[in-house]
Motif scaffolding. Sequence first.
Motif, PDB file in Angstrom:
ATOM      1  N   ALA A  91      26.495 -22.829  12.551  1.00 25.47           N
ATOM      2  CA  ALA A  91      27.010 -21.547  13.093  1.00 25.47           C
ATOM      3  C   ALA A  91      28.211 -21.023  13.760  1.00 25.47           C
ATOM      4  CB  ALA A  91      25.478 -20.552  13.256  1.00 25.47           C
ATOM      5  N   ARG A 114      32.375 -21.552  13.584  1.00 24.55           N
ATOM      6  CA  ARG A 114      33.432 -19.919  13.495  1.00 24.55           C
ATOM      7  C   ARG A 114      34.671 -19.983  12.871  1.00 24.55           C
ATOM      8  NH1 ARG A 114      30.657 -15.806  16.096  1.00 24.55           N
ATOM      9  NH2 ARG A 114      32.343 -15.239  16.697  1.00 24.55           N
ATOM     10  N   ALA A 132      24.011 -19.915  20.489  1.00 28.24           N
ATOM     11  CA  ALA A 132      23.926 -19.421  18.635  1.00 28.24           C
ATOM     12  C   ALA A 132      23.537 -17.805  18.962  1.00 28.24           C
ATOM     13  CB  ALA A 132      24.039 -20.221  17.878  1.00 28.24           C
ATOM     14  N   GLY A 165      25.494 -14.055  18.560  1.00 29.46           N
ATOM     15  CA  GLY A 165      24.828 -13.395  17.221  1.00 29.46           C
ATOM     16  C   GLY A 165      24.406 -12.188  17.731  1.00 29.46           C
ATOM     17  N   ASP A 192      27.632 -10.001  18.857  1.00 25.27           N
ATOM     18  CA  ASP A 192      28.519 -10.192  17.967  1.00 25.27           C
ATOM     19  C   ASP A 192      27.433  -8.485  16.790  1.00 25.27           C
ATOM     20  OD1 ASP A 192      30.375 -11.774  18.296  1.00 25.27           O
ATOM     21  OD2 ASP A 192      29.575 -12.823  16.504  1.00 25.27           O
TER      22      ASP A 192
END
Length: 294
Positions: free
Chosen positions: A145, A149, A284, A288, A291
Amino acid sequence: MSAGRSRSTSAASAATARPSVPGDVSALRTRVVSALVMAPLVLGALYLGGVYTDILMIAVGAGMAFEWARLTAGGTRTAVLTAALGVGAGIALFALDRPGWAAGVLALAALAAPALVGRGSGLRGRMWLAAGVIYLGAACLGFLALRHRPEVGLLLVGWLIAVVWATDIGAYAAGKSIGGPKLLKRISPNKTWAGLAGGVGSAALVSAPIAAAQPELARITWLPGVAGVTAAGAALALVAQAGDLLESALKRRAGAKDASGLIPGHGGLLDRADGLAAASLVLALSIGALDATA
């Protein structure tokens, strides 16, 4: 006569000790050659990204799951293969942009692999196996992940790898040169508090110039400038060393020195990527979550 015996005993001891020097040199040479062969392949795949990184992570994830299962499944081949194939398939599905399917396959493998273990492993062995499938699978998905990006993936994983490598080097150097009280002697007898501090300090020292040269890093990680990235590097060093200790506990439980002999001079994939797996998962998840709340 006693003096003669003493001299002969000393000579015999010296003769016995001498072969260890060539042996140490040979072991070091093996480690260096393995690193020189593997590092360009790994770094090249990460630099190119896309399918190259996907294939790398499928292989690494399946390999780490295979090693973890061998240490916990009591020699049951079907359980070992189920864990390895499940993690590899989960990573492949994630790479194909099927995150829901990936999570489902990992969950299924975490249930199926322990069910296939022989009775000799016990409940704890089954729990270790199930946890390993989820942990390693999630760590590999987290790393992918980050790398996937757009535009910033290479910067993120480059910083992450630099932090973990600096942690390993700093911890080893400080532990060897300073020594002192042991960190967790029952789990990893060689690790010291000085090594922990050396690893954290080295990770911070590496993070600062990277953040200064790449201001974008602070923005994509939601951190306040160079100081924030430096502090995050130190925190990830703690996470990486926790991952190292987790693998040490696993090997101690299984009575194994290395996870496997896959990499000559280095042990197994878990021995090389234990800290990176833990740090990838935490980084991660952190990005995440930030975000999602933005």
